[in-house]
Design a protein around this motif. Structure first.
Motif, short mmCIF file in Angstrom:
data_model
loop_
_atom_site.label_atom_id
_atom_site.label_comp_id
_atom_site.label_asym_id
_atom_site.label_seq_id
_atom_site.Cartn_x
_atom_site.Cartn_y
_atom_site.Cartn_z
N ASP A 121 0.86 -1.18 0.00
CA ASP A 121 0.00 0.00 0.00
C ASP A 121 0.90 1.23 0.00
OD1 ASP A 121 -1.83 1.97 0.30
OD2 ASP A 121 -2.73 1.22 2.14
N ASP A 122 1.08 1.82 -1.18
CA ASP A 122 1.95 2.99 -1.30
C ASP A 122 1.12 4.25 -1.51
OD1 ASP A 122 4.43 4.25 -1.35
OD2 ASP A 122 4.48 4.26 -3.53
N SER A 123 -0.12 4.23 -1.03
CA SER A 123 -0.98 5.39 -1.20
C SER A 123 -0.53 6.53 -0.30
CB SER A 123 -2.43 5.03 -0.86
OG SER A 123 -2.54 4.73 0.52
N ALA A 124 -1.07 7.72 -0.57
CA ALA A 124 -0.73 8.87 0.26
C ALA A 124 -1.10 8.63 1.72
CB ALA A 124 -1.43 10.12 -0.27
N VAL A 125 -2.23 7.96 1.95
CA VAL A 125 -2.67 7.69 3.32
C VAL A 125 -1.69 6.75 4.01
CG1 VAL A 125 -4.48 6.61 4.72
CG2 VAL A 125 -5.10 8.14 2.84
N ALA A 126 -1.23 5.72 3.30
CA ALA A 126 -0.27 4.79 3.90
C ALA A 126 1.05 5.49 4.19
CB ALA A 126 -0.04 3.60 2.98
N ARG A 127 1.46 6.38 3.28
CA ARG A 127 2.72 7.12 3.51
C ARG A 127 2.59 8.06 4.69
NH1 ARG A 127 2.42 7.50 -2.11
NH2 ARG A 127 1.89 9.73 -2.02
N GLU A 128 1.38 8.44 5.00
CA GLU A 128 1.12 9.29 6.17
C GLU A 128 0.98 8.44 7.44
OE1 GLU A 128 -1.98 12.93 7.30
OE2 GLU A 128 -2.07 11.99 5.32
N ASN A 129 1.30 7.15 7.32
CA ASN A 129 1.17 6.20 8.43
C ASN A 129 -0.26 6.14 8.93
OD1 ASN A 129 2.37 4.22 10.09
ND2 ASN A 129 2.50 5.65 11.80
N HIS A 130 -1.20 6.22 7.99
CA HIS A 130 -2.63 6.18 8.30
C HIS A 130 -3.02 7.21 9.35
CE1 HIS A 130 -3.33 2.60 5.84
NE2 HIS A 130 -2.22 2.12 6.33
N GLY A 131 -2.30 8.32 9.35
CA GLY A 131 -2.65 9.44 10.22
C GLY A 131 -1.99 9.42 11.58
N GLY A 143 0.53 8.85 28.27
CA GLY A 143 0.59 8.49 26.86
C GLY A 143 0.20 9.65 25.97
N LEU A 144 0.73 9.65 24.76
CA LEU A 144 0.43 10.69 23.77
C LEU A 144 0.26 10.05 22.40
CD1 LEU A 144 0.28 13.62 22.65
CD2 LEU A 144 2.78 13.53 22.45
N ILE A 145 -0.87 10.35 21.75
CA ILE A 145 -1.09 9.96 20.35
C ILE A 145 -1.44 11.21 19.58
CG2 ILE A 145 -2.49 8.60 18.76
CD1 ILE A 145 -3.03 6.61 20.97
N GLU A 146 -0.64 11.54 18.57
CA GLU A 146 -0.91 12.68 17.69
C GLU A 146 -1.39 12.14 16.35
OE1 GLU A 146 2.24 15.41 17.07
OE2 GLU A 146 2.43 15.96 19.19
N LEU A 147 -2.50 12.68 15.87
CA LEU A 147 -3.07 12.23 14.61
C LEU A 147 -3.19 13.39 13.62
CD1 LEU A 147 -5.06 10.67 17.03
CD2 LEU A 147 -5.38 9.30 14.98
N THR A 148 -2.98 13.09 12.35
CA THR A 148 -3.23 14.05 11.28
C THR A 148 -4.44 13.63 10.45
OG1 THR A 148 -1.72 12.85 9.81
CG2 THR A 148 -0.81 14.68 11.10
N LEU A 149 -4.88 12.38 10.61
CA LEU A 149 -5.97 11.83 9.80
C LEU A 149 -6.57 10.65 10.53
CD1 LEU A 149 -7.47 11.49 7.00
CD2 LEU A 149 -5.58 9.97 6.36
N ASP A 186 -3.80 19.09 14.51
CA ASP A 186 -3.54 19.13 13.07
C ASP A 186 -4.30 18.02 12.34
OD1 ASP A 186 -1.75 21.33 13.06
OD2 ASP A 186 -0.17 20.03 13.84
N CYS A 187 -5.35 17.50 12.95
CA CYS A 187 -6.10 16.41 12.34
C CYS A 187 -7.25 16.97 11.51
CB CYS A 187 -6.62 15.45 13.40
SG CYS A 187 -7.34 13.94 12.72
N ARG A 188 -7.23 16.68 10.23
CA ARG A 188 -8.22 17.26 9.31
C ARG A 188 -9.52 16.46 9.25
NH1 ARG A 188 -4.03 14.90 6.54
NH2 ARG A 188 -4.50 13.38 4.89
N GLY A 189 -9.58 15.32 9.92
CA GLY A 189 -10.81 14.53 9.92
C GLY A 189 -10.57 13.15 9.35
N GLY A 190 -11.63 12.56 8.82
CA GLY A 190 -11.48 11.24 8.24
C GLY A 190 -12.72 10.38 8.38
N VAL A 239 -8.25 15.47 25.22
CA VAL A 239 -8.23 15.64 23.78
C VAL A 239 -7.81 17.08 23.47
CG1 VAL A 239 -9.55 15.53 21.64
CG2 VAL A 239 -10.02 13.89 23.48
N VAL A 240 -6.76 17.22 22.68
CA VAL A 240 -6.17 18.52 22.39
C VAL A 240 -6.61 18.96 20.99
CG1 VAL A 240 -4.02 19.85 22.36
CG2 VAL A 240 -4.20 17.79 23.78
N VAL A 241 -7.17 20.18 20.88
CA VAL A 241 -7.76 20.63 19.62
C VAL A 241 -7.34 22.05 19.29
CG1 VAL A 241 -9.78 19.13 19.88
CG2 VAL A 241 -9.86 21.46 20.81
N SER A 242 -7.61 22.45 18.04
CA SER A 242 -7.33 23.81 17.58
C SER A 242 -8.32 24.16 16.47
CB SER A 242 -5.89 23.91 17.05
OG SER A 242 -5.79 23.31 15.77
N GLY A 243 -8.15 25.34 15.90
CA GLY A 243 -8.98 25.73 14.77
C GLY A 243 -8.72 24.91 13.53
#
Length: 443
Positions: A121-131, A143-149, A186-190, A239-243
């Protein structure tokens, strides 16, 4: 003509030719036709039929008034239409992409195709480590988990290589933590599937907390689609959030907040609740149209337009540190005195010192700088640095009086002892685990 004038003439001619070529290659569309297709797509696809008609009719009225006639460049048209539609739904987005370059025909014989490589799986999502951008255990066992997606997975797909496998690995890494931060700044959703899966790890199996998506068709749901092996119902959760937190990421925060299962820290989120899909408009243009709207069973509402208002409102840049400190404070109120409590207390004091660090004055720096046995306190660029052998220097952060911590090393403390004249004579190095070393000043 002189060489200078000739050079200038050549440069001007070249610039003119480049400008003419750029203008000749600039894409062009019929804005009335494009907006008409957008109006038709919204009217047939948008989840709220009544609102869809209103929005589509508004666009058609703008077309009739000639509002878009000058926007023949699809890039400009897409930007204007996005701004025009966003007040109706924060998910509306018109985009243009240039056409892919045409393949150059070749007269050479086609070689025999090599055997296909192993499937990856060389998709953009996989390269992003599935967020999953960052997963770690912070000092004090938080513990800390940071997600982008919030990447999608299907309930019946193989686990290996899936977004769920990555999520499971992240949750396993923080499985021994005594509190957890989920950073969605920095999580745009999903995907609703991942939203439900993550939320499900922190609420009871039969908890009625998940959103129902209303649309023109059958209802859809955000509750987990696969079994959850381990639920941590009593784990302090922040849960840590921003605009920048949007869509499905907002759903995680909104759902856990409504269920009173997490403390939300940061800035108000983007306010895009309604999921949807991309519609191809032709001419390289496309539009994202919402085809559903979530309804939370606790609030009977959602976060569209308003966003999620945090329980603790702080600047986005400080939100993770503040959430970390809240987690440590919560732990200190529950764990018995001993090594774990000492670690949590030192980590809390270190985080506050790093976030609120005040400059150390010239006189103070001069008082402490010097050589203490094998340790050196160096006054450099307005800071005190702790130097040991060839190790990278660490900055001293004041904790009050003659007590300091080391930036990035919360379980080490430095304390200076002074003589009757106030001169620093000894450096005492303490570790949270109890060891103490003293170094007399030698220079």
């Amino acid at each position: 003509m002189t060489f200078k004038r000739l050079t200038r003439s050549v440069l001007l001619s070249t610039a003119l030719l480049l400008a003419l070529a750029a203008n000749a290659a600039a894409p062009s569309v019929d804005p009335r036709a494009v907006v008409g297709r957008i109006a038709d797509s919204i009217e047939s696809t948008y989840f709220d039929a009544q609102a869809a008609t209103r929005i589509a009719d508004g666009l058609r009225a703008d077309v009739a008034a000639g509002r878009f006639d000058a926007l023949r460049d699809p890039r400009e048209l897409a930007a204007v239409l996005t701004d025009r539609l966003r007040p109706d739904d924060a998910h509306f987005s018109v985009a243009w992409s240039p056409p892919a370059p045409a393949a150059t025909p070749s007269t050479a014989p086609t070689p025999a195709a090599p055997p296909p490589p192993p499937t990856t799986d060389d998709s953009a999502v996989a390269r992003e480590n599935h967020g999953m951008r960052r997963v770690e255990v912070l000092p004090g066992n938080v513990g800390l988990i940071e997600l982008t997606l919030l990447a999608h997975f299907e309930p019946d797909e193989p686990l290996a290589g899936s977004a769920r496998e990555v999520a499971d690995a992240a949750l396993a890494l923080v499985g021994r933590a005594q509190a957890l931060l989920i950073d969605l700044r920095d999580c745009r959703g999903g995907s609703p599937a991942m939203v439900g899966y993550l939320v499900g790890h922190f609420v009871a199996e039969d908890a009625d907390v998940y959103n129902t998506f209303k649309s023109r068709g059958p209802d859809q749901y955000e509750r987990p689609t696969v079994p959850i092996a381990r639920r941590r119902l009593d784990l302090p959760l922040y849960v840590v959030v921003s605009g920048r937190t949007g869509s499905g990421a907002e759903s995680v925060a909104y759902t856990l907040q409504a269920a009173k299962r997490a403390t939300i820290v940061g800035e108000r989120t983007a306010g895009g609740a309604n999921p949807g899909d991309v519609v191809d408009l032709g001419d390289g243009l496309s539009i994202f149209i919402s085809n559903g709207s979530p309804v939370n069973p606790i609030t009977n509402d959602n976060w569209e337009g308003d966003g999620v208002l945090p329980d603790r409102v702080v600047a986005a840049k400080d939100a993770q540190s503040v959430a970390y400190e809240l987690a440590l404070e919560s732990m200190l109120g529950k764990i018995a005195a001993g090594p774990a409590a000492d670690e949590a207390r030192w980590a809390l004091e270190a985080s506050r010192a790093a976030r609120e660090a005040a400059p150390i004055g010239d006189a103070e720096r001069a008082r402490y700088a010097g050589t203490y046995g094998t340790r050196v306190i160096r006054d450099e660029a307005g800071q005190l640095l702790y130097v040991v052998d060839r190790r990278p220097p660490k900055r001293l952060l004041a904790l009050g009086g003659d007590l300091f911590m080391l930036e990035g090393a919360p379980f080490t403390r430095l304390e200076f002892e002074r003589d009757a004249q106030g001169r620093s004579t000894t450096l005492v190095v303490r570790q949270v685990y109890g060891s103490v070393a003293r170094f007399a000043r030698s220079g």
